[in-house]
Scaffold this active site. Structure first.
Site, mmCIF file in Angstrom:
data_model
loop_
_atom_site.group_PDB
_atom_site.id
_atom_site.type_symbol
_atom_site.label_atom_id
_atom_site.label_comp_id
_atom_site.label_asym_id
_atom_site.label_seq_id
_atom_site.Cartn_x
_atom_site.Cartn_y
_atom_site.Cartn_z
ATOM 1 N N ASN A 90 10.719 3.669 31.405
ATOM 2 C CA ASN A 90 11.436 3.371 32.641
ATOM 3 C C ASN A 90 12.914 3.175 32.357
ATOM 4 O O ASN A 90 13.297 2.730 31.275
ATOM 5 C CB ASN A 90 10.852 2.100 33.283
ATOM 6 C CG ASN A 90 9.421 2.298 33.719
ATOM 7 O OD1 ASN A 90 9.120 3.216 34.465
ATOM 8 N ND2 ASN A 90 8.541 1.454 33.236
ATOM 9 N N GLN A 95 13.129 -0.622 34.913
ATOM 10 C CA GLN A 95 12.933 -1.204 33.591
ATOM 11 C C GLN A 95 13.044 -2.725 33.671
ATOM 12 O O GLN A 95 14.127 -3.282 33.676
ATOM 13 C CB GLN A 95 13.965 -0.634 32.619
ATOM 14 C CG GLN A 95 13.754 -1.057 31.197
ATOM 15 C CD GLN A 95 14.812 -0.483 30.268
ATOM 16 O OE1 GLN A 95 15.748 0.184 30.682
ATOM 17 N NE2 GLN A 95 14.669 -0.763 28.992
ATOM 18 N N HIS A 101 11.118 0.782 25.567
ATOM 19 C CA HIS A 101 9.683 0.736 25.344
ATOM 20 C C HIS A 101 9.010 1.876 26.097
ATOM 21 O O HIS A 101 9.528 2.362 27.092
ATOM 22 C CB HIS A 101 9.078 -0.614 25.750
ATOM 23 C CG HIS A 101 9.267 -0.962 27.192
ATOM 24 N ND1 HIS A 101 10.473 -1.374 27.725
ATOM 25 C CD2 HIS A 101 8.382 -0.954 28.224
ATOM 26 C CE1 HIS A 101 10.320 -1.619 29.020
ATOM 27 N NE2 HIS A 101 9.068 -1.359 29.344
ATOM 28 N N HIS A 103 5.152 3.292 27.547
ATOM 29 C CA HIS A 103 3.778 2.959 27.918
ATOM 30 C C HIS A 103 2.925 4.206 27.695
ATOM 31 O O HIS A 103 3.310 5.298 28.108
ATOM 32 C CB HIS A 103 3.680 2.564 29.390
ATOM 33 C CG HIS A 103 4.513 1.381 29.754
ATOM 34 N ND1 HIS A 103 4.024 0.100 29.723
ATOM 35 C CD2 HIS A 103 5.805 1.298 30.157
ATOM 36 C CE1 HIS A 103 4.975 -0.727 30.092
ATOM 37 N NE2 HIS A 103 6.070 -0.033 30.364
#
Length: 110
Positions: A90, A95, A101, A103
């Site tokens: 994101n 985010q 990060h 997913h």
């Protein structure tokens, strides 16, 4: 303005214990602490990088390649186990935690 960084403040310093899936010297992958899907793994760098498009990545090409190798392995394993996988990162207001990060998810959204 201080930005929220769950990964540095909680995960990487050990305040929040996680179920590790894969770990290298530079990358940590673990089962999401509050999963949104039946299968939900998070992959993070062990150093702070704001987001996928922040300027910090210019000097971290090898780290980003290592993250992609870990993501590829986990996504392939998930695909073999569940028949599907989705890889998401994101940016901007999407985010929540301002730490790069990814997913890796599969199954129904919970």
């Amino acid at each position: 303005m201080m930005t929220q960084d769950f990964y540095c403040n909680e995960v990487l310093n050990g305040k929040t214990k996680v179920d590790v899936v894969w770990e290298t010297d530079q990358v940590l992958a673990y089962h999401h602490t509050r999963p949104y899907y039946d299968h939900h793994i998070v992959v993070i760098p062990k150093i702070h990088i704001q987001s996928f498009i922040s300027q910090e990545e210019e000097n971290n090409d090898e780290l980003l390649w290592e993250m992609m190798r870990v993501i590829k392995k986990i996504a392939a394993d998930m695909l073999a186990q569940t028949g599907s996988s989705k890889i998401v990162t994101n940016l901007g207001s999407y985010q929540d935690s301002k730490h790069l990060h990814w997913h890796i998810v599969s199954g129904e959204r919970t």
